[in-house]
Scaffold this motif. Structure first.
Motif, PDB file in Angstrom:
ATOM      1  N   LEU A   1     106.317  44.827  -7.055  1.00  0.00           N
ATOM      2  CA  LEU A   1     106.990  43.546  -6.862  1.00  0.00           C
ATOM      3  C   LEU A   1     106.644  42.549  -7.973  1.00  0.00           C
ATOM      4  N   GLY A   2     105.480  42.687  -8.583  1.00  0.00           N
ATOM      5  CA  GLY A   2     105.078  41.773  -9.651  1.00  0.00           C
ATOM      6  C   GLY A   2     105.649  42.125 -11.008  1.00  0.00           C
ATOM      7  N   LYS A   3     106.304  43.296 -11.126  1.00  0.00           N
ATOM      8  CA  LYS A   3     106.912  43.749 -12.388  1.00  0.00           C
ATOM      9  C   LYS A   3     105.888  43.776 -13.532  1.00  0.00           C
ATOM     10  N   TRP A   4     104.638  44.057 -13.206  1.00  0.00           N
ATOM     11  CA  TRP A   4     103.598  44.105 -14.228  1.00  0.00           C
ATOM     12  C   TRP A   4     103.695  45.405 -15.012  1.00  0.00           C
ATOM     13  N   THR A   5     103.481  45.319 -16.338  1.00  0.00           N
ATOM     14  CA  THR A   5     103.366  46.513 -17.176  1.00  0.00           C
ATOM     15  C   THR A   5     102.247  46.289 -18.185  1.00  0.00           C
ATOM     16  N   SER A   6     101.610  47.375 -18.575  1.00  0.00           N
ATOM     17  CA  SER A   6     100.551  47.277 -19.585  1.00  0.00           C
ATOM     18  C   SER A   6     101.119  46.820 -20.921  1.00  0.00           C
ATOM     19  N   GLN A   7     102.388  47.159 -21.180  1.00  0.00           N
ATOM     20  CA  GLN A   7     103.018  46.742 -22.437  1.00  0.00           C
ATOM     21  C   GLN A   7     103.157  45.229 -22.502  1.00  0.00           C
TER      22      GLN A   7
ATOM     23  N   GLU B   1     101.324  43.041 -20.864  1.00  0.00           N
ATOM     24  CA  GLU B   1      99.986  42.446 -20.963  1.00  0.00           C
ATOM     25  C   GLU B   1      99.444  42.578 -22.387  1.00  0.00           C
ATOM     26  N   GLN B   2      99.685  43.756 -22.996  1.00  0.00           N
ATOM     27  CA  GLN B   2      99.227  43.941 -24.367  1.00  0.00           C
ATOM     28  C   GLN B   2      99.932  42.975 -25.318  1.00  0.00           C
ATOM     29  N   ALA B   3     101.243  42.781 -25.115  1.00  0.00           N
ATOM     30  CA  ALA B   3     101.997  41.862 -25.970  1.00  0.00           C
ATOM     31  C   ALA B   3     101.505  40.431 -25.807  1.00  0.00           C
TER      32      ALA B   3
ATOM     33  N   LEU C   1      98.274  35.939 -28.140  1.00  0.00           N
ATOM     34  CA  LEU C   1      97.171  34.986 -28.108  1.00  0.00           C
ATOM     35  C   LEU C   1      96.186  35.229 -29.258  1.00  0.00           C
ATOM     36  N   ALA C   2      95.893  36.521 -29.503  1.00  0.00           N
ATOM     37  CA  ALA C   2      94.965  36.844 -30.580  1.00  0.00           C
ATOM     38  C   ALA C   2      95.550  36.470 -31.938  1.00  0.00           C
ATOM     39  N   ASN C   3      96.850  36.742 -32.115  1.00  0.00           N
ATOM     40  CA  ASN C   3      97.491  36.416 -33.386  1.00  0.00           C
ATOM     41  C   ASN C   3      97.537  34.910 -33.616  1.00  0.00           C
ATOM     42  N   ALA C   4      97.733  34.154 -32.541  1.00  0.00           N
ATOM     43  CA  ALA C   4      97.741  32.702 -32.675  1.00  0.00           C
ATOM     44  C   ALA C   4      96.380  32.193 -33.140  1.00  0.00           C
ATOM     45  N   GLN C   5      95.323  32.799 -32.592  1.00  0.00           N
ATOM     46  CA  GLN C   5      93.973  32.410 -33.017  1.00  0.00           C
ATOM     47  C   GLN C   5      93.710  32.813 -34.466  1.00  0.00           C
ATOM     48  N   LEU C   6      94.218  34.008 -34.828  1.00  0.00           N
ATOM     49  CA  LEU C   6      94.032  34.467 -36.202  1.00  0.00           C
ATOM     50  C   LEU C   6      94.779  33.586 -37.194  1.00  0.00           C
ATOM     51  N   GLU C   7      95.961  33.115 -36.786  1.00  0.00           N
ATOM     52  CA  GLU C   7      96.735  32.257 -37.681  1.00  0.00           C
ATOM     53  C   GLU C   7      95.970  30.983 -38.026  1.00  0.00           C
ATOM     54  N   LYS C   8      95.226  30.467 -37.052  1.00  0.00           N
ATOM     55  CA  LYS C   8      94.405  29.293 -37.335  1.00  0.00           C
ATOM     56  C   LYS C   8      93.325  29.613 -38.368  1.00  0.00           C
ATOM     57  N   THR C   9      92.751  30.817 -38.235  1.00  0.00           N
ATOM     58  CA  THR C   9      91.697  31.215 -39.162  1.00  0.00           C
ATOM     59  C   THR C   9      92.235  31.416 -40.572  1.00  0.00           C
ATOM     60  N   PHE C  10      93.439  32.000 -40.656  1.00  0.00           N
ATOM     61  CA  PHE C  10      93.991  32.349 -41.965  1.00  0.00           C
ATOM     62  C   PHE C  10      94.850  31.248 -42.568  1.00  0.00           C
ATOM     63  N   ALA C  11      95.130  30.199 -41.816  1.00  0.00           N
ATOM     64  CA  ALA C  11      96.030  29.143 -42.302  1.00  0.00           C
ATOM     65  C   ALA C  11      95.604  28.544 -43.645  1.00  0.00           C
TER      66      ALA C  11
END
Length: 313
Positions: free
Chosen positions: A86-92, A94-96, A101-111
């Motif tokens: 019913l929650g329509k949860w998928t590992s894909q 969650e991974q995305a 979130l990780a890429n957003a944090q990395l963008e701050k580091t590499f900006a």
């Protein structure tokens, strides 16, 4: 999963849940006819007797709540065969989400390094540190942790670059990849000069790298030159200096990507080679590719980076 296997899983799970609930109910109370402790005749250490005494009610209820939680979990998350939950949860998904979130944090580091020239980044100790980390995570598998390469994988610490070693050319290689093809010339050469034709070309190619110019009276090298001029000169040039525009290596230096033994050269000339450098642009993006390019460029230009980093802890 087929419909048959899906129903098999659902029925198996349902039977296990019902079985656990029934077993819990069956063993949670004393029933008429159960013997009293003194009637069992099983006594140990003077006062330990065999007796069917159910668990406390609160403990039994916790087991029932565990079963209810399991049912709710299977209804919300996918676990009942092909039922998506019913929650329509998928590992894909969650991974995305986690990757975003990780890429957003990395963008701050590499900006701070976005769009900067490679040679400028190579003089920044922090940029080199980041580039080395990215290199270790992505490039070291083929080129080694120190960038020394291996058979079939270029050494990145010397001054030899088949596709050009300028900062812009290195960045182009990382962003878009390279594909180098050495045709299989074995059958063509044998048709031109017999079964020893490949050895003739090897003899001439070895002379190209001889600082003394080789042996002018070498019959095999003389035959090889004629074959080289007819086939190999188009890519490697009349003097064997190669062509970085198409990745054709310089045959006059001492570096051989696949080895310089006679067996290795026979394989290269006779059966060809096909080398592929993957395009890392879609994986790393522009800024991270620039940081890697700066680190790679610094490996073969230590003087340029050492002078700017002098005194840096």
């Amino acid at each position: 999963m087929s419909a048959g296997w899906s129903w098999y899983v659902i029925v198996l799970i349902a039977l296990n849940i019902v079985g656990c609930a029934w077993l819990l109910w069956w063993t949670s109370r004393r029933r008429p006819g159960d013997p009293r402790p003194e009637d069992t005749s099983h006594v140990w250490d003077g006062n330990l007797t065999e007796y069917n005494k159910p668990l406390p009610k609160w403990w039994i209820n916790l087991f029932y709540l565990t079963i209810l939680f399991g049912i709710g979990y299977l209804l919300w998350y996918p676990g009942l065969g092909n039922f998506a939950g019913l929650g329509k949860w998928t590992s894909q998904k969650e991974q995305a989400r986690d990757a975003a979130l990780a890429n957003a944090q990395l963008e701050k580091t590499f900006a701070p390094y976005k769009g900067q020239p490679i040679d400028v980044l190579a003089r920044d100790p922090q940029a080199l540190k980041l580039g080395k980390s990215i290199f270790g995570n992505n490039c070291a598998t083929c080129h080694g942790s120190a960038g020394k390469g291996a058979v079939g994988y270029p050494n990145l610490t010397d001054a030899i670059w088949h596709w050009g070693g300028s900062p812009e050319q290195i960045l182009e290689t990382i962003l878009h990849g390279r594909e180098a093809v050495m045709p299989a010339w074995g059958s063509v050469l044998q048709g031109m000069a017999g079964p020893d034709a490949v050895d003739y070309v090897i003899a001439y190619v070895r002379q190209l790298g001889d600082p003394q110019g080789g042996n002018p009276s070498d019959y095999a090298a003389a035959r090889g030159k004629a074959l080289y001029d007819g086939l190999c000169v188009a890519c490697h040039g009349p003097a064997g200096k190669g062509n970085p525009a198409i990745g054709a290596p310089d045959l006059t230096d001492s570096y051989w990507l696949y080895g310089d033994s006679r067996e290795a050269l026979r394989e290269t000339i006779g059966n060809g080679r096909h080398g592929v450098m993957p395009a890392w642009g879609p994986v790393l993006g522009d800024t991270r590719s620039r940081l890697v390019a700066a680190y790679v460029w610094s490996l073969s230009h230590p003087a340029a980076t050492d002078a700017s980093n002098k005194g840096t802890p």
